[in-house]
Design an enzyme around this catalytic site. Structure first.
Site: not given
Length: 314
Positions: A28-29, A220, A222, A253, A262
């Protein structure tokens, strides 16, 4: 792919948790930030391979309007292909319409995504922070009524490209409001990768002051400034046991252009293996999966662990 002989020697630290749950966000991300659209069957195979590598929580897709994230426009086609992989498959939903779509396909875990800053709330959701929380309220209530587990995301927890540093008290208070809506877990996002270990500790102490224990939080990170692993270690020392990561270091993003990839799942698992912390993830299988996906994307993985293992195998 087999692992090299020089695996990290496990040296447990009594101040760290014995087990960490890796919340895999690559499908997803990771893929939502690709310039091109990855075919649905490739995404499904990616998820199947990640599950086979031992990842038990894999964020599958997002039920947002295709106009906003065209890379994930195939959510309805993808989810039925992977429902039986044997892993938890959270999906993101922005509103009640997205929730309807997810529940209709049998999704049992959903996530809403908010912001700790007004600028990013406007850029990402076209709403103020208060308006976005009001939008989430019926989504969370209906999801819980349907028996679904709800995760909240809070972006820009450490810094914002428009507003600069974000006060830890403001982040914790906004996160507390997401829990008050009914979220089961909250993921704290370092969306542009500016966090440092001391900042991580300060934020987690602020949440503790709000009555939110570290066991209900995820992190989460980065890796913009190479701090993702050190920040993760700081979070573990404060009792966090859920860490978001993306296979191969994919992601960013689309609404924060300074956001880079990430934390790579392989880099995270290498560190956790060396600390004697159980994840259930087979690093060799995972690395092979990221090499396979990198081939589909037409570029090498940015993960240092993937590169090191692949180099030793070549």
């Amino acid at each position: 792919m087999t692992l090299p002989a020089g695996l990290p020697m496990p040296v447990p630290d009594p101040d760290l948790p014995r087990r960490v749950r890796v919340h895999e966000v690559g499908p997803r991300d990771g893929l939502q930030n690709e310039k091109g659209v990855v075919p649905t069957e490739v995404k499904a195979e990616f998820i199947r391979r990640l599950a086979a590598a031992g990842l038990d929580t894999i964020e599958a897709t997002s039920f947002v309007h295709p106009k906003w994230v065209p890379q994930l426009a195939d959510a309805e086609a993808l989810f039925p292909l992977v429902r039986d992989v044997g892993a938890r498959l959270p999906v993101l939903v922005p509103n009640e319409r997205g929730l309807d779509r997810a529940l209709a396909l049998g999704a049992r875990e959903i996530a809403v995504f908010g912001s700790a800053t007004e600028s990013f709330a406007k850029a990402n959701l076209n709403r103020t922070v208060d308006e976005s929380l009001a939008m989430f309220e019926p989504v969370v209530a209906r999801a819980k009524a349907a028996g679904a587990r709800v995760r909240g995301y809070l972006s820009m927890c450490f810094g914002d490209p428009w507003e600069g540093a974000v006060p830890v008290g403001r982040v914790a208070a906004t996160g507390r409001r997401l829990f008050d809506l009914g979220c089961d877990e909250l993921s704290l996002g370092d969306t542009i990768g500016v966090a440092t270990p001391g900042h991580v500790g300060a934020l987690l102490r602020a949440f503790d002051a709000e009555g939110v224990p570290a066991g209900r939080l995820a992190v989460h990170f980065h890796d913009t400034y190479g701090q993702a692993l050190s920040n993760t270690l700081a979070a573990l020392r404060h009792g966090v046991t859920t860490v978001d990561a993306s296979a191969g270091g994919l992601g960013g993003c689309p609404y924060a252009k300074s956001a880079t990839g990430n934390l790579a799942t392989e880099d995270l698992v290498w560190m956790l293996d060396g600390l004697g912390i159980t994840t259930g993830v087979d690093l060799g299988h995972l690395t092979a999966t990221s090499v396979w996906m990198a081939g589909h994307l037409g570029r090498p993985s940015p993960s240092r662990t993937v590169r090191a293992i692949s180099h030793q195998e070549s």
